[in-house]
Design a protein around this motif. Structure first.
Motif, PDB file in Angstrom:
ATOM      1  N   MET A 121       0.848  -1.177   0.000  1.00  0.00           N
ATOM      2  CA  MET A 121       0.000   0.000   0.000  1.00  0.00           C
ATOM      3  C   MET A 121       0.894   1.241   0.000  1.00  0.00           C
ATOM      4  O   MET A 121       1.902   1.266   0.695  1.00  0.00           O
ATOM      5  CB  MET A 121      -0.889   0.000   1.226  1.00  0.00           C
ATOM      6  CG  MET A 121      -1.731  -1.260   1.395  1.00  0.00           C
ATOM      7  SD  MET A 121      -2.991  -1.416   0.171  1.00  0.00           S
ATOM      8  CE  MET A 121      -4.358  -0.771   1.052  1.00  0.00           C
ATOM      9  N   ILE A 122       0.485   2.243  -0.778  1.00  0.00           N
ATOM     10  CA  ILE A 122       1.218   3.509  -0.821  1.00  0.00           C
ATOM     11  C   ILE A 122       0.255   4.655  -0.548  1.00  0.00           C
ATOM     12  O   ILE A 122      -0.929   4.570  -0.872  1.00  0.00           O
ATOM     13  CB  ILE A 122       1.936   3.713  -2.170  1.00  0.00           C
ATOM     14  CG1 ILE A 122       0.941   3.761  -3.334  1.00  0.00           C
ATOM     15  CG2 ILE A 122       2.992   2.632  -2.397  1.00  0.00           C
ATOM     16  CD1 ILE A 122       1.554   4.176  -4.662  1.00  0.00           C
ATOM     17  N   LYS A 123       0.773   5.718   0.057  1.00  0.00           N
ATOM     18  CA  LYS A 123      -0.051   6.886   0.352  1.00  0.00           C
ATOM     19  C   LYS A 123       0.148   7.916  -0.760  1.00  0.00           C
ATOM     20  O   LYS A 123       1.279   8.265  -1.093  1.00  0.00           O
ATOM     21  CB  LYS A 123       0.337   7.488   1.695  1.00  0.00           C
ATOM     22  CG  LYS A 123      -0.614   8.585   2.145  1.00  0.00           C
ATOM     23  CD  LYS A 123      -0.156   9.237   3.429  1.00  0.00           C
ATOM     24  CE  LYS A 123      -0.300   8.303   4.596  1.00  0.00           C
ATOM     25  NZ  LYS A 123      -0.039   8.974   5.889  1.00  0.00           N
ATOM     26  N   VAL A 124      -0.953   8.378  -1.355  1.00  0.00           N
ATOM     27  CA  VAL A 124      -0.933   9.406  -2.391  1.00  0.00           C
ATOM     28  C   VAL A 124      -2.049  10.410  -2.110  1.00  0.00           C
ATOM     29  O   VAL A 124      -2.902  10.163  -1.264  1.00  0.00           O
ATOM     30  CB  VAL A 124      -1.101   8.800  -3.819  1.00  0.00           C
ATOM     31  CG1 VAL A 124       0.098   7.966  -4.211  1.00  0.00           C
ATOM     32  CG2 VAL A 124      -2.361   7.964  -3.917  1.00  0.00           C
ATOM     33  N   ALA A 125      -2.037  11.536  -2.826  1.00  0.00           N
ATOM     34  CA  ALA A 125      -3.054  12.575  -2.620  1.00  0.00           C
ATOM     35  C   ALA A 125      -3.770  12.855  -3.938  1.00  0.00           C
ATOM     36  O   ALA A 125      -3.140  12.959  -4.988  1.00  0.00           O
ATOM     37  CB  ALA A 125      -2.403  13.852  -2.106  1.00  0.00           C
ATOM     38  N   ARG A 126      -5.086  12.971  -3.857  1.00  0.00           N
ATOM     39  CA  ARG A 126      -5.868  13.311  -5.041  1.00  0.00           C
ATOM     40  C   ARG A 126      -5.507  14.710  -5.534  1.00  0.00           C
ATOM     41  O   ARG A 126      -5.246  15.603  -4.729  1.00  0.00           O
ATOM     42  CB  ARG A 126      -7.361  13.274  -4.736  1.00  0.00           C
ATOM     43  CG  ARG A 126      -7.870  11.910  -4.437  1.00  0.00           C
ATOM     44  CD  ARG A 126      -9.394  11.897  -4.311  1.00  0.00           C
ATOM     45  NE  ARG A 126      -9.830  10.679  -3.681  1.00  0.00           N
ATOM     46  CZ  ARG A 126      -9.943   9.511  -4.296  1.00  0.00           C
ATOM     47  NH1 ARG A 126      -9.641   9.416  -5.558  1.00  0.00           N
ATOM     48  NH2 ARG A 126     -10.349   8.440  -3.648  1.00  0.00           N
ATOM     49  N   LEU A 127      -5.513  14.904  -6.830  1.00  0.00           N
ATOM     50  CA  LEU A 127      -5.216  16.199  -7.418  1.00  0.00           C
ATOM     51  C   LEU A 127      -6.270  17.209  -6.995  1.00  0.00           C
ATOM     52  O   LEU A 127      -7.455  16.888  -6.917  1.00  0.00           O
ATOM     53  CB  LEU A 127      -5.179  16.083  -8.949  1.00  0.00           C
ATOM     54  CG  LEU A 127      -4.779  17.343  -9.695  1.00  0.00           C
ATOM     55  CD1 LEU A 127      -3.334  17.712  -9.370  1.00  0.00           C
ATOM     56  CD2 LEU A 127      -4.934  17.147 -11.187  1.00  0.00           C
ATOM     57  N   LYS A 128      -5.863  18.397  -6.724  1.00  0.00           N
ATOM     58  CA  LYS A 128      -6.672  19.560  -6.338  1.00  0.00           C
ATOM     59  C   LYS A 128      -7.207  19.479  -4.917  1.00  0.00           C
ATOM     60  O   LYS A 128      -7.065  20.419  -4.167  1.00  0.00           O
ATOM     61  CB  LYS A 128      -7.780  19.832  -7.346  1.00  0.00           C
ATOM     62  CG  LYS A 128      -7.237  20.201  -8.700  1.00  0.00           C
ATOM     63  CD  LYS A 128      -8.324  20.538  -9.678  1.00  0.00           C
ATOM     64  CE  LYS A 128      -7.687  20.851 -11.023  1.00  0.00           C
ATOM     65  NZ  LYS A 128      -8.633  20.953 -12.085  1.00  0.00           N
TER      66      LYS A 128
END
Length: 64
Positions: free
Chosen positions: A1-8
């Motif tokens: 699992m990796i942590k990412v952020a949605r655009l905007k």
């Protein structure tokens, strides 16, 4: 699992790295999952690739 952020929205979430089929920059970073779903994230393609590699090293590196 990796942590990412949605655009905007910059809303962080955890993504199953095993489901990633492709990553492209168009110029936004678009992750396509094996089921065809597309997710646009804040991170660059290189950052996502690094996170996936770190994840795999953490999981599979223990068994070598």
């Amino acid at each position: 699992m990796i942590k990412v952020a949605r655009l905007k929205s910059q809303e962080e979430f955890v993504l199953n790295a095993e489901l990633i089929e492709t990553i492209e920059e168009t110029p936004d970073t678009v992750i396509t999952l094996t089921g065809g779903r597309k997710i646009i994230v804040e991170e660059s393609m290189d950052e996502v690739v690094r996170k996936v590699m770190d994840y795999r090293r953490a999981i599979f590196g223990k068994f070598r």
